[in-house]
Design an enzyme around this catalytic site. Structure first.
Site, PDB file in Angstrom:
ATOM      1  N   SER A 170      -9.841  -0.916   6.387  1.00  0.00           N
ATOM      2  CA  SER A 170      -9.124  -0.627   5.136  1.00  0.00           C
ATOM      3  C   SER A 170      -8.360  -1.798   4.539  1.00  0.00           C
ATOM      4  O   SER A 170      -7.979  -1.751   3.374  1.00  0.00           O
ATOM      5  CB  SER A 170      -8.186   0.564   5.330  1.00  0.00           C
ATOM      6  OG  SER A 170      -8.921   1.767   5.349  1.00  0.00           O
TER       7      SER A 170
ATOM      8  N   SER B  30      -9.460   1.560   2.403  1.00  0.00           N
ATOM      9  CA  SER B  30      -8.525   2.377   1.668  1.00  0.00           C
ATOM     10  C   SER B  30      -7.415   1.578   0.988  1.00  0.00           C
ATOM     11  O   SER B  30      -6.693   2.141   0.174  1.00  0.00           O
ATOM     12  CB  SER B  30      -7.897   3.427   2.590  1.00  0.00           C
ATOM     13  OG  SER B  30      -7.136   2.829   3.606  1.00  0.00           O
TER      14      SER B  30
ATOM     15  N   LYS C 109       0.843  -1.185   0.000  1.00  0.00           N
ATOM     16  CA  LYS C 109       0.000   0.000   0.000  1.00  0.00           C
ATOM     17  C   LYS C 109       0.884   1.242   0.000  1.00  0.00           C
ATOM     18  O   LYS C 109       1.964   1.245   0.604  1.00  0.00           O
ATOM     19  CB  LYS C 109      -0.883  -0.033   1.251  1.00  0.00           C
ATOM     20  CG  LYS C 109      -1.955   1.040   1.299  1.00  0.00           C
ATOM     21  CD  LYS C 109      -2.847   0.848   2.526  1.00  0.00           C
ATOM     22  CE  LYS C 109      -3.999   1.841   2.559  1.00  0.00           C
ATOM     23  NZ  LYS C 109      -4.885   1.612   3.718  1.00  0.00           N
TER      24      LYS C 109
END
Lengths: 558, 558
Positions: A228, A204, A129
């Site tokens: 997320s 996310s 990420k």
């Protein structure tokens, strides 16, 4: 320079960083919604690329260790597929092919020269990420204002992954502010769901979800402060694991809400096999991360706890299903996922009882209030250098947006008020633990419920702008329960029909009900969430394996 | 009712709760400063009472388990001595003789009937800092406004101690607000130091310090957010252990600064033997407190870590001594304590190097700012119901007091500012860990320094109103290092002469220097502080044992 221009240049630079020969000319049309099988069925990848990228983490590691496949080969195959995934769903941020391949080459040479692997993840490419700090690479996390901030050094996690022999090879997309269950920002744009591109990949860690689902990476790392990791894993049909606070080192990763301190974002793996999440977790702990990041719990991987010493050594377990949180009822396919799970567990000889939700609305409000305490100021500070606007909707066409899911109060709250919220939080955690302990009278095992199973969200992956309602994930970030997302099936309009319903818990419940339409959600993955107790990562992984095996065993019959 | 009257009634009620036959008529005069040997030398206790109360925890537990001594006998002996200690130093708050003896009787009957002990602490009386919640007993912590608030249930720690067979028997005195290194409040008054009653017993667990030193309790429980276990342990010449955050369950204890959440107060033992602190810690963990208090780290006692698996299995260790923090230089006797320790460790075959202090002033400021963020409002809220004044000095005569050590800003700070302090805190922890790791090049063991040894405070126990400067304890509450206090010697005016000194680090340093005068501090205990790494409780206990044994072995020669 205007923020639009900075963003455009950064995006152009991203495109430049892709080797032209890896770009695909036979992309499906934009109207093709389900692209999940495109990489495997088209001829953009060689047969070997396809074999490698369809392999499990376990078999990749075995073939890398035996030198059947070189790390350069494996990294190249995944990189090529990641670029295909990027063209299909826009899931990547940073692309650094030369660097990754140079690293892979070093690993190959080490193995050739010494006959031994560097570590437990020797040669394995890993996606990250965008928050995860890699030396000399940016972590913009979708803030135009952060373009050009190159990390001075690796995050602790990257140091550890490299010492284990892994090959960091791409970074993945996120929503601006990270406080969305979808993925869109002003630099990299929107990530879509490979099962149905009219739907969100979640957020996310939405770039990870789409990338892993398309097998553009064997193992990815996301973060989770409200769902997320879990929302994109569930929406994209992959496994995702949210550990408790501070077991995986966060030091050196960038973040929003930085300093919130009493509700912690955590790092965790996403993968196409459950075993991969265990491999990641165990390997990271083997490097004693508490000696490198002062916040990490000083606790080794416990084989004893993985063998379910606290759960009757894994014999007959008692699971509890929370069918519905009493705030927003899940859509029919989500319910079907739980029913399939219940049937599979019963068939495997376990007990399954109903879980009574406990103060879910209060818990949600408390965590929301805590993370919102200074969030408005935090966001404002982040976007100030370029004046880029704060995004207020994830919809495709942004007209008259509703207030965003997360709209923290302007000016924040005083510290004293925050302290009162913390007291409330502690009380809620205590009450929820007591509530769990009290199930001992219902299980028939002599123990309280071993693990709780619930929806991951009230919906499968939603149309853009409607998704990522965190009611089923957010409470766990306050309770700090480890949670595994397990994919169960996909939306089937024939099975998942809309049933009439007249009474609703809340306006949100009605809205969520009205949104459901089997055709809209076609093919969207269905997932369940398995929750253990705080700090019980090893046992939660082990029980998830039991559930997963039961589901796989039941599948032919379902 | 005026607060003075509420306080007077509560204090009168306390006196009423003491059996009259336990009150001593031959108390030393108020001018007698050193009363440490009074209980043992006077005839207020029987020979058996004296034998029992002079016994170590290990021998008490053995004699209780073998029924040589009943719990009623042991509890009575300690209770009698605790009442003597109370008359000498005013160390107690809650006194509940009947209840404790009834509990002891139950335990005796259980052992007689079943032939087995209830648990690892069978029959042992345990004293508790006033914060620890015991069902139907008050926890006023010196707030007149809290008189009459009886606990509805036991704290988790009391439930666990009772399940281990312990007998909670007294609660002990604290300063109002708890944010002092001395002990005085409007209800119970002042606790003095049994080695020299013109000096403070320290704080905030000052009642425990005085009580344990006088052997009025075999084992006590204090709390520590800035030194509150360590300062009274060091000032009163007993062992005291501050574990890392969340290993001993805090749930159900009352507190000030409640909700601070990012700097945590912790519970820990005080005892006349080091072994007693281990016994307490190991016994509490054996009851899996993480299943009862959601904040407790899910980690069993690790025998492996106690056997120093991370420290060369305890062979040749390398300790580092921080002689001075560069802010306030320690008084001569404190330095002598460190010199004795160094000599003893060298004689025992270990290495000893110098520790370079790292950003001690910044660390102190950061933790201070965090805990002060909303403290003024917290204190105001606590005293509001009765209007009792907030105490601003610990001096005997309160004229023109200087601002108190802890004077939080009126109105507090906004949450956003607090978040920035948290970021700073995280960075300081990371830097300090890196600083520790870097010592690997100096130790000669292949490892970084195994443990750090430092002063506990820059002074021995100070005259009332001057004491409890937390510069040597407070930083650890931010760094979250476990720390053991080990008593080494006592101030000897012949050995601990005042040396001339001209340059000073700070105004505070000069003031501290000027305060020293060997005669004033006569007999005050001298202690050292041994610090391990976050979460390394087992290893810190084991290394403290090694240091303690070295000191005891060296003593005849010193």
């Amino acid at each position: 320079m205007a923020w639009q221009q900075i963003a455009a240049e950064k995006k152009a630079h991203q495109l430049d960083s892709v080797p032209k020969e890896w770009l695909t000319s036979d992309l499906p049309s934009e109207e093709t919604l389900n692209v999940i099988n495109f990489p495997q069925e088209s001829n953009v990848l060689s047969a070997l690329d396809r074999e490698i990228t369809e392999s499990s983490v376990a078999s990749l590691l075995a073939n890398l260790a035996s030198s059947k496949w070189s790390s350069v080969q494996v990294t190249t195959s995944f990189y090529k597929r990641a670029i295909v995934a990027q063209q299909l769903t826009n899931c990547l941020t940073e692309i650094f092919v030369d660097r990754a391949l140079a690293r892979a080459k070093e690993l190959d040479e080490h193995l050739e020269k010494t006959g031994t692997v560097v570590g437990a993840l020797h040669g394995l490419p890993i996606s990250l990420k965008d928050q995860v700090g890699i030396k000399q690479i940016e972590s913009t996390i979708g803030y135009v204002s952060w373009v050009g901030k190159f990390a001075e050094k690796n995050s602790v996690l990257i140091d550890i992954l490299e010492s284990l022999g892994a090959v960091p090879f791409v970074k993945t997309n996120v929503p601006q502010t990270l406080m969305w269950g979808e993925t869109f920002n002003h630099i990299f744009g929107r990530t879509t769901n490979p099962y149905n591109r009219s739907l969100t990949s979640g957020g996310s860690s939405g770039g990870e979800g789409a990338l892993i689902a398309l097998k553009g990476s064997p193992l990815g790392v996301g973060t989770d402060i409200g769902g997320s990791i879990r929302i994109p894993a569930g929406f994209c049909g992959v496994y995702g694991f949210r550990p408790s606070y501070n077991r995986i080192p966060y030091a050196g990763c960038v973040n929003t809400l930085d300093g919130v301190d009493s509700i912690l974002s955590v790092l965790g793996p996403l993968c196409n096999t459950l075993d991969g999440t265990k491999t990641f977790f165990k390997a990271v702990l083997s490097k004693e991360p508490w000696l490198k990041d002062p916040l990490v719990v000083c606790k080794r991987w416990s084989e004893e706890e993985y063998n379910l010493i606290d759960h009757g050594n894994g014999g007959k377990l008692c699971f509890a299903i929370m069918w519905d949180n009493g705030i927003v009822a899940p859509h029919p396919p989500v319910r079907r996922g739980l029913e399939l799970t219940k049937a599979a567990l019963l068939a495997a000889g376990h007990r399954v009882i109903d879980w009574t939700p406990y103060k879910q609305a209060e818990i949600t409000k408390n965590i929301y209030d805590i993370i919102a305490a200074a969030a408005a100021e935090d966001f404002k500070t982040a976007v100030a250098p370029t004046g880029e606007p704060i995004i207020t909707s994830m919809a495709l066409i942004q007209q008259d947006p509703e207030p965003p899911l997360f709209s923290p109060p302007e000016g924040g709250i005083p510290a004293f008020e925050l302290w009162q919220l913390h007291k409330k939080k502690r009380d809620l955690r205590q009450e929820h633990l007591n509530h769990w302990e009290e199930t001992v009278s219902q299980t028939g095992t002599g123990r309280p419920v071993d693990a709780i199973i619930s929806p991951m969200a009230p919906t499968p992956a939603s149309p853009h702008g409607l998704g990522g309602i965190p009611q089923y994930t957010l409470p766990l970030n306050l309770l700090d329960y480890p949670a595994m997302i397990i994919p169960v099936s996909n939306v089937d309009p024939e099975l998942d029909v809309k049933e009439p319903r007249e009474a609703f818990y809340t306006a949100e419940d009605r809205e969520n009900y009205e949104q459901y339409d089997p055709a809209t959600y076609e093919n969207a993955p269905i997932a369940i969430q398995v929750m253990g107790r705080t700090g019980e990562e090893e046992a939660t992984i082990a029980m998830s394996e039991i559930i997963d095996q039961a589901l796989r065993a039941a599948k032919p019959k379902l």
